[in-house]
Design a protein around this motif. Structure first.
Motif, PDB file in Angstrom:
ATOM      1  N   ASP A  97      -2.708   3.992 -15.911  1.00 38.03           N
ATOM      2  CA  ASP A  97      -1.341   4.410 -16.158  1.00 38.03           C
ATOM      3  C   ASP A  97      -0.352   3.712 -15.227  1.00 38.03           C
ATOM      4  N   LYS A  98      -0.731   3.591 -13.957  1.00 36.41           N
ATOM      5  CA  LYS A  98       0.196   3.051 -12.958  1.00 36.41           C
ATOM      6  C   LYS A  98       0.178   1.526 -12.916  1.00 36.41           C
ATOM      7  N   GLY A  99      -0.858   0.910 -13.499  1.00 33.91           N
ATOM      8  CA  GLY A  99      -0.932  -0.557 -13.488  1.00 33.91           C
ATOM      9  C   GLY A  99      -1.180  -1.132 -12.111  1.00 33.91           C
ATOM     10  N   VAL A 141       0.865  -1.184   0.000  1.00 37.36           N
ATOM     11  CA  VAL A 141       0.000   0.000   0.000  1.00 37.36           C
ATOM     12  C   VAL A 141       0.898   1.229   0.000  1.00 37.36           C
ATOM     13  N   MET A 142       0.909   1.949  -1.117  1.00 37.76           N
ATOM     14  CA  MET A 142       1.828   3.085  -1.263  1.00 37.76           C
ATOM     15  C   MET A 142       1.123   4.388  -0.893  1.00 37.76           C
ATOM     16  N   ALA A 143       1.017   4.643   0.421  1.00 41.43           N
ATOM     17  CA  ALA A 143       0.374   5.884   0.856  1.00 41.43           C
ATOM     18  C   ALA A 143       1.387   7.011   1.023  1.00 41.43           C
ATOM     19  N   ALA A 144       2.670   6.711   0.912  1.00 43.07           N
ATOM     20  CA  ALA A 144       3.693   7.759   1.108  1.00 43.07           C
ATOM     21  C   ALA A 144       3.629   8.790  -0.012  1.00 43.07           C
ATOM     22  N   ALA A 145       3.940  10.021   0.353  1.00 43.24           N
ATOM     23  CA  ALA A 145       4.092  11.084  -0.651  1.00 43.24           C
ATOM     24  C   ALA A 145       5.582  11.129  -0.963  1.00 43.24           C
ATOM     25  N   VAL A 146       5.927  10.523  -2.076  1.00 42.08           N
ATOM     26  CA  VAL A 146       7.342  10.352  -2.421  1.00 42.08           C
ATOM     27  C   VAL A 146       7.772  11.513  -3.313  1.00 42.08           C
ATOM     28  N   ALA A 147       8.879  12.149  -2.968  1.00 44.92           N
ATOM     29  CA  ALA A 147       9.362  13.273  -3.793  1.00 44.92           C
ATOM     30  C   ALA A 147       9.781  12.749  -5.161  1.00 44.92           C
ATOM     31  N   ASP A 148       9.282  13.372  -6.203  1.00 45.72           N
ATOM     32  CA  ASP A 148       9.642  12.945  -7.557  1.00 45.72           C
ATOM     33  C   ASP A 148      11.053  13.388  -7.934  1.00 45.72           C
ATOM     34  N   PHE A 149      11.536  14.449  -7.265  1.00 41.39           N
ATOM     35  CA  PHE A 149      12.860  14.982  -7.617  1.00 41.39           C
ATOM     36  C   PHE A 149      13.675  15.236  -6.361  1.00 41.39           C
ATOM     37  N   ASN A 198      13.847  11.150  -8.950  1.00 39.55           N
ATOM     38  CA  ASN A 198      13.906  10.033  -8.002  1.00 39.55           C
ATOM     39  C   ASN A 198      13.267   8.810  -8.641  1.00 39.55           C
ATOM     40  N   PRO A 199      13.532   7.632  -8.110  1.00 34.24           N
ATOM     41  CA  PRO A 199      12.819   6.460  -8.630  1.00 34.24           C
ATOM     42  C   PRO A 199      11.331   6.587  -8.373  1.00 34.24           C
ATOM     43  N   ASP A 200      10.518   6.063  -9.299  1.00 29.26           N
ATOM     44  CA  ASP A 200       9.086   5.932  -9.041  1.00 29.26           C
ATOM     45  C   ASP A 200       8.927   4.582  -8.340  1.00 29.26           C
ATOM     46  N   VAL A 201       8.751   4.627  -7.035  1.00 28.25           N
ATOM     47  CA  VAL A 201       8.771   3.411  -6.215  1.00 28.25           C
ATOM     48  C   VAL A 201       7.617   2.487  -6.611  1.00 28.25           C
ATOM     49  N   LEU A 202       6.455   3.083  -6.742  1.00 25.91           N
ATOM     50  CA  LEU A 202       5.254   2.315  -7.089  1.00 25.91           C
ATOM     51  C   LEU A 202       5.425   1.617  -8.443  1.00 25.91           C
ATOM     52  N   ALA A 203       5.926   2.368  -9.428  1.00 29.79           N
ATOM     53  CA  ALA A 203       6.114   1.791 -10.763  1.00 29.79           C
ATOM     54  C   ALA A 203       7.082   0.613 -10.686  1.00 29.79           C
ATOM     55  N   ALA A 260      -7.644   7.457 -15.083  1.00 30.45           N
ATOM     56  CA  ALA A 260      -6.456   7.522 -15.940  1.00 30.45           C
ATOM     57  C   ALA A 260      -5.231   7.042 -15.175  1.00 30.45           C
ATOM     58  N   LYS A 261      -5.129   7.473 -13.915  1.00 33.53           N
ATOM     59  CA  LYS A 261      -3.956   7.098 -13.111  1.00 33.53           C
ATOM     60  C   LYS A 261      -3.936   5.600 -12.813  1.00 33.53           C
ATOM     61  N   LEU A 262      -5.120   5.028 -12.568  1.00 34.59           N
ATOM     62  CA  LEU A 262      -5.219   3.580 -12.296  1.00 34.59           C
ATOM     63  C   LEU A 262      -4.632   2.792 -13.464  1.00 34.59           C
ATOM     64  N   VAL A 322      -1.554  -1.185  -4.171  1.00 36.78           N
ATOM     65  CA  VAL A 322      -2.509  -0.092  -3.952  1.00 36.78           C
ATOM     66  C   VAL A 322      -1.766   1.232  -4.092  1.00 36.78           C
ATOM     67  N   GLY A 323      -2.205   2.069  -5.025  1.00 33.28           N
ATOM     68  CA  GLY A 323      -1.600   3.384  -5.196  1.00 33.28           C
ATOM     69  C   GLY A 323      -2.500   4.460  -4.608  1.00 33.28           C
ATOM     70  N   PHE A 324      -1.901   5.547  -4.190  1.00 35.62           N
ATOM     71  CA  PHE A 324      -2.660   6.706  -3.726  1.00 35.62           C
ATOM     72  C   PHE A 324      -2.418   7.833  -4.721  1.00 35.62           C
ATOM     73  N   ALA A 325      -3.410   8.656  -4.940  1.00 37.35           N
ATOM     74  CA  ALA A 325      -3.216   9.778  -5.853  1.00 37.35           C
ATOM     75  C   ALA A 325      -3.837  11.032  -5.261  1.00 37.35           C
ATOM     76  N   ALA A 326      -3.013  12.044  -5.145  1.00 41.65           N
ATOM     77  CA  ALA A 326      -3.490  13.341  -4.687  1.00 41.65           C
ATOM     78  C   ALA A 326      -3.800  14.141  -5.945  1.00 41.65           C
ATOM     79  N   GLN A 327      -5.080  14.458  -6.138  1.00 39.94           N
ATOM     80  CA  GLN A 327      -5.476  15.085  -7.403  1.00 39.94           C
ATOM     81  C   GLN A 327      -6.095  16.445  -7.179  1.00 39.94           C
ATOM     82  N   THR A 328      -6.094  17.225  -8.217  1.00 37.04           N
ATOM     83  CA  THR A 328      -6.898  18.440  -8.244  1.00 37.04           C
ATOM     84  C   THR A 328      -7.720  18.354  -9.532  1.00 37.04           C
TER      85      THR A 328
HETATM   86  N1  CTP Z   1       4.879   7.400  -5.906  1.00 32.14           N
HETATM   87  C1  CTP Z   1       6.009   6.615  -5.864  1.00 32.14           C
HETATM   88  N2  CTP Z   1       7.211   7.140  -6.202  1.00 32.14           N
HETATM   89  C2  CTP Z   1       7.315   8.412  -6.625  1.00 32.14           C
HETATM   90  C3  CTP Z   1       6.152   9.212  -6.685  1.00 32.14           C
HETATM   91  C4  CTP Z   1       4.946   8.685  -6.314  1.00 32.14           C
HETATM   92  O1  CTP Z   1       5.929   5.465  -5.482  1.00 32.14           O
HETATM   93  N3  CTP Z   1       8.496   8.903  -6.960  1.00 32.14           N
HETATM   94  C5  CTP Z   1       3.584   6.794  -5.545  1.00 32.14           C
HETATM   95  C6  CTP Z   1       2.920   7.348  -4.305  1.00 32.14           C
HETATM   96  O2  CTP Z   1       3.255   6.670  -3.111  1.00 32.14           O
HETATM   97  C7  CTP Z   1       1.454   7.182  -4.623  1.00 32.14           C
HETATM   98  C8  CTP Z   1       1.419   7.425  -6.097  1.00 32.14           C
HETATM   99  O3  CTP Z   1       2.692   7.074  -6.594  1.00 32.14           O
HETATM  100  O4  CTP Z   1       0.976   5.888  -4.339  1.00 32.14           O
HETATM  101  C9  CTP Z   1       1.200   8.870  -6.274  1.00 32.14           C
HETATM  102  O5  CTP Z   1       1.043   9.231  -7.544  1.00 32.14           O
HETATM  103  P1  CTP Z   1       0.907  10.800  -7.855  1.00 32.14           P
HETATM  104  O6  CTP Z   1       0.654  11.601  -6.624  1.00 32.14           O
HETATM  105  O7  CTP Z   1      -0.060  10.928  -8.925  1.00 32.14           O
HETATM  106  O8  CTP Z   1       2.311  11.199  -8.243  1.00 32.14           O
HETATM  107  P2  CTP Z   1       2.996  10.921  -9.595  1.00 32.14           P
HETATM  108  O9  CTP Z   1       3.004   9.489  -9.882  1.00 32.14           O
HETATM  109  O10 CTP Z   1       4.293  11.575  -9.445  1.00 32.14           O
HETATM  110  O11 CTP Z   1       2.081  11.621 -10.690  1.00 32.14           O
HETATM  111  P3  CTP Z   1       2.019  13.144 -11.145  1.00 32.14           P
HETATM  112  O12 CTP Z   1       3.361  13.691 -10.918  1.00 32.14           O
HETATM  113  O13 CTP Z   1       1.619  13.015 -12.555  1.00 32.14           O
HETATM  114  O14 CTP Z   1       0.961  13.797 -10.313  1.00 32.14           O
END
Ligand code: CTP
Length: 425
Positions: A356-358, A285-293, A317-322, A352-354, A337-343
Motif C-alpha cells: 500500500d505504501k510503496g 527512514v520514517m520511524a516518526a509517529a506522525v499525527a494523521d490529523f 495532515n500530510p502523509d509524509v511517507l507517501a 498489505a502496508k508494504l 523505509v516505513g514503520f508500522a505500528a500494528q495490532t
Molecule cells: N507516516 C507519515 N505521515 C503520516 C502518518 C504516518 O509519514 N501522516 C509514516 C510513519 O512515519 C510510518 C508510517 O507512515 O513510517 C506509519 O504508518 P501507520 O502507522 O500504518 O500509519 P498510517 O499510514 O496512518 O496507517 P493507518 O492509519 O491505516 O494505521
C-alpha cells in the motif's frame, strides 16, 4: 624517509597481511604507499596469497623478510613479536575465509596467529564476490569483528573477478592508507563515526519521535512514541560511517554521536524538513509517529475552564511517507523505509502496508504485545523487503533491533546500487 615530509605513519611499525584473492596484487601498491610515508612495514602472506603474489616484491619494497608460517622462526616467536610491536595490523585484501578465521580466533598460519597476539588496531579490507559478502555467515563474522573493535573498510562496488560486477571489490590502497593516517594521528578520535565504516558512502535521513499538534499555546494532541527506535537507528547507522540527519519530533533523548539533528514539532514541520533533505540522501527512514490529523485552528490564547468544553474539529495532515514515495517516482533513490505500528495479524497487516505504501522496506511491530514498542526500551519487529525477503527480530533492546534494521537497509541499498548507476553493479 617519507616521500613528502613526516605523516602520522612515519616511524610506525605496520603489519600488512595479504590473503588469497585476485586483489592481492594491489597490496604491493598499498605497501609502497606506506613505505613512502616512512612506515616500517612487515608483510605476512597467507598460503592463499602465495597463489597470487610472491614474497620477493614485498621484500624489495619493505626491506624486511616476508613470512607465511608460524613455524618458520620458532626460536624468535615471530608471530608474538610482530603482533605485539605492530602499531596496526592491516589485512588487505581480506578474504571471506580469513574474516571467518579472525572472527573465531583460528590461528593456523602466521597472519592469524599474529592477529591474535596483536594489541593495536585491526583494519580489514574485505574482497570477495557479492554473494559471499552478503552471505549471512560473512555478515555474522563481520559483525563479530566490528563489535570487537576491528575497522572494516569497504568493500566497494565495481568490477569483480570473472567479469561480474557488484559489491565486494577491495577499496583502493589510498583509502586504506588514509584510514591509517586518521587512525594513527596523534590524539585521533577512535569513536566509530570518526573512521570510515561499511556505510561511509551512505547519506541517510531518519525521522523519530511523536509529532505534536497544538490546540492552544499550552496544549497539544500527541502520541506515545518515545523516539527511541528512530534515535537507535540513527546511532547504529552513524556508527557504521553513514552521514545521518535526524529529524526529531519533541523528545528528551540525547543526540547520538556524529548525527546532525533537526528539531521539529508538528507533522507539517516534519514534512517541510523531510522535503528539504530528501533530495540529498540515499535513504529515508520514517520511524516518526506522525499525527494523521491536527486541530483545524490553533487558539491564540489559552482555553480556560470557564470557557466550557471546547469542540475541536480536526483536519488531515500530510502523509509524509507517501509524499517521499510519490516524489521519488520510478527513481531508485532514496530507498524508503516505513514503520508500522500494528495490532492483530502482524504478518498480513505488514504485507498489505508494504504494498500500500510503496516502500522498499517495512518495519512492523505489534503495539498490542506486552512490554514492547511505545515508551519501552525493547522492541520486536518483522522486517519485510519489497522483493519478498523477510527477517523476524525477536524481542531485544531497541539498539539491537536498530542494528538489524540498518543491516536490512544496507541490503536494500546494495540491491538498488545497480539501478542507481545504470551499470547493473
Ligand atoms: N507516516 C507519515 N505521515 C503520516 C502518518 C504516518 O509519514 N501522516 C509514516 C510513519 O512515519 C510510518 C508510517 O507512515 O513510517 C506509519 O504508518 P501507520 O502507522 O500504518 O500509519 P498510517 O499510514 O496512518 O496507517 P493507518 O492509519 O491505516 O494505521
Amino acid at each position: 624517509m617519507p616521500d613528502d615530509g613526516p605523516t602520522p605513519l612515519t616511524g610506525r611499525r605496520l603489519l600488512v597481511g595479504v590473503t588469497g584473492g585476485i586483489a592481492a596484487y594491489k597490496a604491493a601498491l598499498l605497501v609502497r604507499l606506506l613505505v613512502g610515508d616512512g612506515a616500517d612495514v612487515h608483510v605476512v602472506l597467507s598460503r592463499g596469497a602465495r597463489a597470487f603474489v610472491g614474497p620477493t616484491t614485498f621484500e624489495g619494497l619493505t626491506g624486511n623478510a616476508v613470512r607465511s608460517e608460524a613455524w618458520e622462526d620458532v626460536p624468535d616467536a615471530t608471530h608474538v613479536e610482530l603482533g605485539r610491536t605492530a602499531d596496526a595490523v592491516v589485512v588487505y585484501p581480506a578474504t571471506a575465509h580469513t574474516l571467518a578465521k579472525l572472527a573465531h580466533g583460528f590461528a593456523d598460519d602466521l597472519l592469524t596467529t599474529t592477529a591474535l597476539a596483536a594489541t593495536g588496531p585491526l583494519v580489514l579490507a574485505p574482497a570477495m564476490h557479492a554473494e559471499m559478502w552478503e552471505h549471512p555467515a560473512t555478515r555474522a563474522n563481520v559483525d563479530v569483528l566490528v563489535a570487537r573493535g576491528a575497522d572494516v573498510v569497504g568493500p566497494a562496488t565495481g568490477p569483480l573477478m570473472g567479469g561480474d560486477r557488484g559489491v565486494g571489490r577491495v577499496v583502493e590502497p589510498e583509502t586504506v592508507r588514509d584510514h591509517l593516517v586518521t587512525l594513527l594521528a596523534p590524539g585521533a578520535d577512535r569513536t566509530p563515526a570518526a573512521v570510515p565504516g561499511p556505510l561511509s558512502d551512505v547519506r541517510l535521513l531518519v525521522t523519530a519521535g511523536g509529532t505534536r499538534e497544538a490546540l492552544d499555546p499550552v496544549r497539544f494532541l500527541g502520541n506515545r512514541s518515545s523516539g527511541r527506535m528512530g534515535f537507535a537507528v540513527a546511532e547504529a547507522a552513524a556508527e557504521r560511517g553513514a552521514d545521518v540527519v535526524l529529524i526529531a519530533a519533541p523528545t528528551d533523548l540525547p543526540t547520538p554521536a556524529g548525527v546532525r539533528r533537526v528539531d521539529v514539532v508538528s507533522a507539517r514541520d516534519l514534512d517541510a524538513a523531510v522535503r528539504a533533505h530528501e533530495g540529498a540522501v540515499d535513504a529515508v527512514v520514517m520511524a516518526a509517529a506522525v499525527a494523521d490529523f491536527r486541530p483545524e485552528d490553533t487558539l491564540p490564547t489559552k482555553w480556560r475552564r470557564t470557557d466550557g468544553p471546547p469542540t475541536v474539529r480536526l483536519v488531515a495532515n500530510p502523509d509524509v511517507l507517501a509524499g517521499v514515495v510519490e516524489r521519488r517516482g520510478a527513481a531508485p533513490r532514496p530507498v524508503v523505509v516505513g514503520f508500522a505500528a500494528q495490532t492483530g495479524d502482524l504478518e498480513a497487516a505488514a504485507a498489505a502496508k508494504l504494498a500500500d505504501k510503496g516502500v522498499d522496506l517495512l518495519v512492523a511491530n505489534d503495539v498490542a504485545a506486552a512490554g514492547i514498542g511505545f515508551e519501552s526500551a525493547e522492541n520486536a519487529v518483522l522486517v519485510l523487503h519489497r522483493d519478498g525477503a523477510r527477517r523476524d527480530v525477536p524481542r531485544a533492546a531497541k539498539r539491537l533491533v536498530a542494528d538489524v534494521v540498518v543491516d536490512e537497509l544496507h541490503t536494500a541499498l546494495r540491491r538498488t546500487a545497480g539501478a542507481q548507476d545504470g551499470t547493473g553493479a
